[in-house]
Design a protein around this motif. Structure first.
Motif, PDB file in Angstrom:
ATOM      1  N   ASP A 137      39.514  33.899  51.093  1.00 29.22           N
ATOM      2  CA  ASP A 137      40.700  33.698  50.270  1.00 29.22           C
ATOM      3  C   ASP A 137      41.393  35.034  50.052  1.00 29.22           C
ATOM      4  O   ASP A 137      40.745  36.086  50.019  1.00 29.22           O
ATOM      5  CB  ASP A 137      40.309  33.094  48.925  1.00 29.22           C
ATOM      6  CG  ASP A 137      41.463  32.369  48.258  1.00 29.22           C
ATOM      7  OD1 ASP A 137      42.523  32.255  48.914  1.00 29.22           O
ATOM      8  OD2 ASP A 137      41.327  31.944  47.110  1.00 29.22           O
ATOM      9  N   VAL A 138      42.728  34.985  49.914  1.00 26.91           N
ATOM     10  CA  VAL A 138      43.526  36.168  49.589  1.00 26.91           C
ATOM     11  C   VAL A 138      44.516  35.777  48.504  1.00 26.91           C
ATOM     12  O   VAL A 138      45.235  34.779  48.645  1.00 26.91           O
ATOM     13  CB  VAL A 138      44.276  36.724  50.819  1.00 26.91           C
ATOM     14  CG1 VAL A 138      45.098  37.946  50.417  1.00 26.91           C
ATOM     15  CG2 VAL A 138      43.311  37.074  51.934  1.00 26.91           C
ATOM     16  N   LYS A 139      44.549  36.550  47.423  1.00 29.39           N
ATOM     17  CA  LYS A 139      45.466  36.294  46.320  1.00 29.39           C
ATOM     18  C   LYS A 139      46.306  37.531  46.051  1.00 29.39           C
ATOM     19  O   LYS A 139      45.848  38.660  46.213  1.00 29.39           O
ATOM     20  CB  LYS A 139      44.697  35.909  45.056  1.00 29.39           C
ATOM     21  CG  LYS A 139      43.919  34.606  45.179  1.00 29.39           C
ATOM     22  CD  LYS A 139      43.171  34.291  43.899  1.00 29.39           C
ATOM     23  CE  LYS A 139      42.377  32.991  44.025  1.00 29.39           C
ATOM     24  NZ  LYS A 139      41.628  32.682  42.780  1.00 29.39           N
ATOM     25  N   ALA A 141      48.904  39.236  43.072  1.00 29.72           N
ATOM     26  CA  ALA A 141      49.367  39.179  41.679  1.00 29.72           C
ATOM     27  C   ALA A 141      50.358  40.306  41.436  1.00 29.72           C
ATOM     28  O   ALA A 141      50.047  41.478  41.676  1.00 29.72           O
ATOM     29  CB  ALA A 141      48.181  39.303  40.725  1.00 29.72           C
ATOM     30  N   HIS A 142      51.559  39.936  40.990  1.00 29.24           N
ATOM     31  CA  HIS A 142      52.546  40.940  40.601  1.00 29.24           C
ATOM     32  C   HIS A 142      52.333  41.322  39.137  1.00 29.24           C
ATOM     33  O   HIS A 142      51.521  40.733  38.433  1.00 29.24           O
ATOM     34  CB  HIS A 142      53.962  40.403  40.836  1.00 29.24           C
ATOM     35  CG  HIS A 142      54.322  40.299  42.284  1.00 29.24           C
ATOM     36  ND1 HIS A 142      54.815  41.354  43.012  1.00 29.24           N
ATOM     37  CD2 HIS A 142      54.249  39.244  43.149  1.00 29.24           C
ATOM     38  CE1 HIS A 142      55.045  40.974  44.258  1.00 29.24           C
ATOM     39  NE2 HIS A 142      54.709  39.692  44.359  1.00 29.24           N
ATOM     40  N   PHE A 143      53.094  42.295  38.697  1.00 34.17           N
ATOM     41  CA  PHE A 143      52.942  42.862  37.364  1.00 34.17           C
ATOM     42  C   PHE A 143      52.998  41.776  36.283  1.00 34.17           C
ATOM     43  O   PHE A 143      53.972  41.030  36.190  1.00 34.17           O
ATOM     44  CB  PHE A 143      54.045  43.901  37.128  1.00 34.17           C
ATOM     45  CG  PHE A 143      53.915  44.646  35.839  1.00 34.17           C
ATOM     46  CD1 PHE A 143      52.920  45.590  35.661  1.00 34.17           C
ATOM     47  CD2 PHE A 143      54.795  44.400  34.790  1.00 34.17           C
ATOM     48  CE1 PHE A 143      52.805  46.287  34.471  1.00 34.17           C
ATOM     49  CE2 PHE A 143      54.690  45.087  33.595  1.00 34.17           C
ATOM     50  CZ  PHE A 143      53.688  46.037  33.433  1.00 34.17           C
ATOM     51  N   GLU A 144      51.923  41.668  35.501  1.00 31.45           N
ATOM     52  CA  GLU A 144      51.812  40.726  34.389  1.00 31.45           C
ATOM     53  C   GLU A 144      51.989  39.276  34.823  1.00 31.45           C
ATOM     54  O   GLU A 144      52.453  38.439  34.066  1.00 31.45           O
ATOM     55  CB  GLU A 144      52.824  41.069  33.286  1.00 31.45           C
ATOM     56  CG  GLU A 144      52.559  42.421  32.628  1.00 31.45           C
ATOM     57  CD  GLU A 144      53.512  42.700  31.482  1.00 31.45           C
ATOM     58  OE1 GLU A 144      54.520  41.960  31.365  1.00 31.45           O
ATOM     59  OE2 GLU A 144      53.267  43.651  30.727  1.00 31.45           O
ATOM     60  N   GLU A 145      51.638  38.969  36.076  1.00 30.92           N
ATOM     61  CA  GLU A 145      51.695  37.592  36.572  1.00 30.92           C
ATOM     62  C   GLU A 145      50.303  37.160  37.024  1.00 30.92           C
ATOM     63  O   GLU A 145      49.463  37.991  37.399  1.00 30.92           O
ATOM     64  CB  GLU A 145      52.674  37.462  37.745  1.00 30.92           C
ATOM     65  CG  GLU A 145      54.133  37.510  37.340  1.00 30.92           C
ATOM     66  CD  GLU A 145      55.035  37.181  38.519  1.00 30.92           C
ATOM     67  OE1 GLU A 145      54.501  36.945  39.630  1.00 30.92           O
ATOM     68  OE2 GLU A 145      56.262  37.151  38.337  1.00 30.92           O
ATOM     69  N   ALA A 146      50.069  35.857  36.996  1.00 24.91           N
ATOM     70  CA  ALA A 146      48.797  35.318  37.460  1.00 24.91           C
ATOM     71  C   ALA A 146      48.735  35.396  38.984  1.00 24.91           C
ATOM     72  O   ALA A 146      49.758  35.253  39.662  1.00 24.91           O
ATOM     73  CB  ALA A 146      48.638  33.870  36.996  1.00 24.91           C
ATOM     74  N   PRO A 147      47.555  35.626  39.549  1.00 26.09           N
ATOM     75  CA  PRO A 147      47.434  35.695  41.014  1.00 26.09           C
ATOM     76  C   PRO A 147      47.702  34.351  41.670  1.00 26.09           C
ATOM     77  O   PRO A 147      47.380  33.299  41.115  1.00 26.09           O
ATOM     78  CB  PRO A 147      45.987  36.155  41.226  1.00 26.09           C
ATOM     79  CG  PRO A 147      45.270  35.765  39.977  1.00 26.09           C
ATOM     80  CD  PRO A 147      46.261  35.859  38.864  1.00 26.09           C
ATOM     81  N   VAL A 148      48.305  34.397  42.846  1.00 25.90           N
ATOM     82  CA  VAL A 148      48.601  33.185  43.616  1.00 25.90           C
ATOM     83  C   VAL A 148      47.983  33.331  45.002  1.00 25.90           C
ATOM     84  O   VAL A 148      47.909  34.433  45.560  1.00 25.90           O
ATOM     85  CB  VAL A 148      50.120  32.939  43.737  1.00 25.90           C
ATOM     86  CG1 VAL A 148      50.721  32.621  42.387  1.00 25.90           C
ATOM     87  CG2 VAL A 148      50.812  34.131  44.370  1.00 25.90           C
ATOM     88  N   VAL A 149      47.527  32.207  45.548  1.00 24.41           N
ATOM     89  CA  VAL A 149      46.917  32.208  46.882  1.00 24.41           C
ATOM     90  C   VAL A 149      48.002  32.440  47.933  1.00 24.41           C
ATOM     91  O   VAL A 149      49.083  31.841  47.870  1.00 24.41           O
ATOM     92  CB  VAL A 149      46.195  30.883  47.140  1.00 24.41           C
ATOM     93  CG1 VAL A 149      45.627  30.854  48.563  1.00 24.41           C
ATOM     94  CG2 VAL A 149      45.081  30.675  46.125  1.00 24.41           C
ATOM     95  N   CYS A 150      47.717  33.304  48.897  1.00 20.55           N
ATOM     96  CA  CYS A 150      48.676  33.642  49.956  1.00 20.55           C
ATOM     97  C   CYS A 150      48.085  33.229  51.308  1.00 20.55           C
ATOM     98  O   CYS A 150      47.280  33.972  51.895  1.00 20.55           O
ATOM     99  CB  CYS A 150      48.985  35.133  49.952  1.00 20.55           C
ATOM    100  SG  CYS A 150      49.674  35.742  48.401  1.00 20.55           S
ATOM    101  N   ASP A 151      48.485  32.066  51.788  1.00 13.90           N
ATOM    102  CA  ASP A 151      47.955  31.574  53.063  1.00 13.90           C
ATOM    103  C   ASP A 151      48.379  32.468  54.228  1.00 13.90           C
ATOM    104  O   ASP A 151      47.637  32.591  55.220  1.00 13.90           O
ATOM    105  CB  ASP A 151      48.435  30.140  53.309  1.00 13.90           C
ATOM    106  CG  ASP A 151      47.837  29.163  52.311  1.00 13.90           C
ATOM    107  OD1 ASP A 151      46.711  29.429  51.837  1.00 13.90           O
ATOM    108  OD2 ASP A 151      48.487  28.153  51.985  1.00 13.90           O
ATOM    109  N   ASP A 152      49.576  33.076  54.132  1.00 14.11           N
ATOM    110  CA  ASP A 152      50.022  33.937  55.223  1.00 14.11           C
ATOM    111  C   ASP A 152      49.123  35.158  55.376  1.00 14.11           C
ATOM    112  O   ASP A 152      48.796  35.570  56.493  1.00 14.11           O
ATOM    113  CB  ASP A 152      51.473  34.367  55.005  1.00 14.11           C
ATOM    114  CG  ASP A 152      51.687  35.023  53.640  1.00 14.11           C
ATOM    115  OD1 ASP A 152      50.875  34.775  52.725  1.00 14.11           O
ATOM    116  OD2 ASP A 152      52.665  35.780  53.492  1.00 14.11           O
ATOM    117  N   LEU A 153      48.682  35.722  54.256  1.00 14.37           N
ATOM    118  CA  LEU A 153      47.781  36.869  54.320  1.00 14.37           C
ATOM    119  C   LEU A 153      46.389  36.459  54.807  1.00 14.37           C
ATOM    120  O   LEU A 153      45.719  37.225  55.513  1.00 14.37           O
ATOM    121  CB  LEU A 153      47.686  37.538  52.954  1.00 14.37           C
ATOM    122  CG  LEU A 153      49.005  38.085  52.369  1.00 14.37           C
ATOM    123  CD1 LEU A 153      48.747  38.792  51.055  1.00 14.37           C
ATOM    124  CD2 LEU A 153      49.672  39.020  53.357  1.00 14.37           C
TER     125      LEU A 153
END
Length: 559
Positions: A137-139, A141-153
């Motif tokens: 898995d790869v997630k 997270a931008h500044f003060e945001e919750a991490p999101v899964v990145c299928d492209d990565l």
């Protein structure tokens, strides 16, 4: 199994390990040196040796690799790691650490060793690994945001495409290269999110259920828009050539890939008012109405040292008039432009794309061959950087308001369509070319270039120069060359036929030569002599009568 270090690493490792290498490399053979290394490291596993290599090339200050003294060693080690391509958690983790250091980012590994965190002040990437090195898995997270899964990565890392993964890390870092503290950088990211929402709303206005993708690319307000997903930024595809569409139709299953621009934000030295929330008022999908935007008030915007940019994958040759039109539309100057002849820029860009390298653009004559068709030869006038056909290579277009984008896209379509038409005549093959250099009103120099595979035209440079000075007409000169070549060919064929029937006496050949000389007018001979030095080596087919030249000129004027 213990594997010795690469020979490229030997000098650096020996300086660290206690065996002096000063003067040794020239005193003993490579085999002997390698044997010493094998004896030294035969009791150590490869993992420990690799750790020593990484320790020696460490970059604790986070400087770019290009500025570090161990940059070459770092590059060699990276090649070794990729060549081994070991499917282990250790090798994958080392590759990620190496890549992150190259991009100036910090790396943290979890105590279990199965998670890697690539961090900066404004974002982090979390990578979860299996014990065998497979990426789970790869997630992001931008500044003060919750991490999101990145299928492209995830896909990039599973394919071990570290170059593409590193490019995404670089783009993420550049997005936050805004002067100021973390709060100012976060506002820049907030402004980018607002822009993306407005652009997506614009794309929905023209979109219908049966809308063709190519039609959307060529006619949509913002072309074919693909929203940002994970680490891949939003991109706009705004032009595709009819030839590309035809190729896609003939090759079933293939997809057209036109000209694209990436939407992002970049730091600037001056302040600009950027929206921090979407500005489009009540967009309705499928309606062909003009866009209505909210006023850019202080509540909806903020002065930031940043601008939105449309960034191209490859610089686009643009005319000065197109650049000025875009600058009037956006109200922002495009910096860093270097004017040059537009056609030269188009030729250079096309050759670089077709040949994957920079080629000389001194040639202006190109040969294009198509199936079931004779070869075409095209001459492209490059013009001057001071003429109306001047231009520049544009890498990105800055703007501050979403309302500018549809107009900019339309200008870009116009320019790329023009470039496509001109580039269709450009080929890496160069062929016959006549160069005429007007030294002064009394002196002209000419040079004829021929493809080695083509037959000779039996016309010397001096002969062509004399013809030019007699008529000062390029079309007349070209017709004279062709007629001269045709006459030589016809005479040759006639001579071959006569020789097959009966050999000619020597006296008859002399008579033919004299008759050719007598056909020249007296005035013509005087003029040639007064203008040029006598040339006794010229062949008889190069004698050009004044009457014939005047006739050619008269015919040219009548046409």
């Amino acid at each position: 199994m213990s594997v010795p270090p690469s020979p490229q690493l030997i000098p650096h490792l020996e300086n660290r390990g206690g065996v002096s290498c000063h003067g040794v490399l020239t005193a003993i053979s490579t085999n002997a040196l390698m044997e010493q290394l094998r004896l030294k490291y035969q009791q150590r596993p490869w993992t420990e040796t690799l750790k020593l290599v990484y320790f020696c090339m460490g970059n604790p200050h986070g400087k770019p690799v290009s500025n570090a003294p161990d940059g070459l060693l770092l590059s060699c080690t990276e090649k070794i790691e990729r060549t081994l391509n070991a499917k282990s958690m250790f090798s994958v983790m080392n590759a990620l650490e190496l890549l992150s250091r190259q991009k100036g980012l910090t790396v943290h590994v979890s105590p279990s060793g199965t998670a890697c965190y690539i961090t900066s002040m404004m974002f982090y990437v979390e990578i979860q690994l299996e014990k065998d090195g497979d990426v789970m898995d790869v997630k992001l997270a931008h500044f003060e945001e919750a991490p999101v899964v990145c299928d492209d990565l995830v896909q990039l890392l599973r394919m071990k495409n570290y170059d593409a993964f590193g490019k995404i890390l670089e783009d993420l870092s550049n997005m936050y290269q805004i002067p100021g503290n973390s709060e100012m950088k976060a506002k820049g990211y907030l402004a980018l999110q607002a822009l993306e929402k407005d652009l997506y709303s614009m794309s929905l206005l023209d979109r219908t259920q049966d809308l063709n993708r190519v039609t959307e690319v060529l006619n949509g307000k913002v072309g074919h828009l693909v929203p940002r997903t994970g680490g891949t930024p939003m991109n706009i595809e705004f032009y595709v050539s009819p030839y590309q569409v035809l190729e896609a139709e003939l090759n079933h299953g293939s997809q057209v890939c036109g000209t694209k621009a990436v939407v992002t934000v970049e730091g600037m030295d001056t302040l600009h008012k950027l929206p921090l929330s979407p500005l489009i008022v009540d967009p309705q999908a499928g309606e062909d109405s003009s866009l209505v935007f909210l006023q850019l008030t202080d509540e909806l915007s903020m002065d930031l040292p940043a601008l939105f940019v449309l960034k191209f994958h490859q610089p686009v040759p643009m005319s000065s008039s197109s650049i000025e039109e875009i600058q009037r539309l956006t109200g922002i100057q495009i910096s860093g432009l270097k004017l040059a002849p537009l056609y030269e820029l188009i030729v250079q860009s096309t050759l670089k794309e077709k040949c994957s390298e920079d080629l000389s653009t001194n040639k202006s004559c190109f040969v294009v061959s198509l199936p079931d068709c004779p070869k075409h030869c095209y001459f492209i006038n490059k013009g001057s950087e001071k003429s109306d056909l001047a231009g520049a290579l544009v890498s990105k277009i800055p703007f501050s308001h979403p309302k500018c984008v549809p107009g900019v896209i339309e200008i870009l379509r116009h320019q790329v369509a023009y470039n496509t038409l001109i580039s269709s005549c450009v080929s890496e093959k160069h062929i016959n070319e006549v160069v005429i250099d007007v030294i002064s009103s009394r002196e002209v120099q000419c040079h004829l270039h021929l493809n080695p595979q083509d037959p000779t035209l039996n016309s010397s440079d001096d002969f062509i120069a004399r013809v030019v000075k007699r008529c000062m007409s390029v079309p007349v000169v070209m017709r004279a060359l062709f007629r001269n070549a045709a006459k030589v060919k016809a005479d040759s064929e006639t001579q071959d036929m006569d020789m097959e029937q009966q050999p000619k006496p020597q006296s008859e050949q002399t008579t033919d030569s004299n008759s050719l000389k007598e056909s020249l007018s007296g005035a013509g001979q005087q003029d040639w002599t007064a203008t040029d030095k006598p040339n006794n080596t010229d062949s008889t087919e190069e004698n050009f009568s004044t009457v014939k030249l005047e006739t050619l000129g008269d015919n040219m004027e009548k046409k």
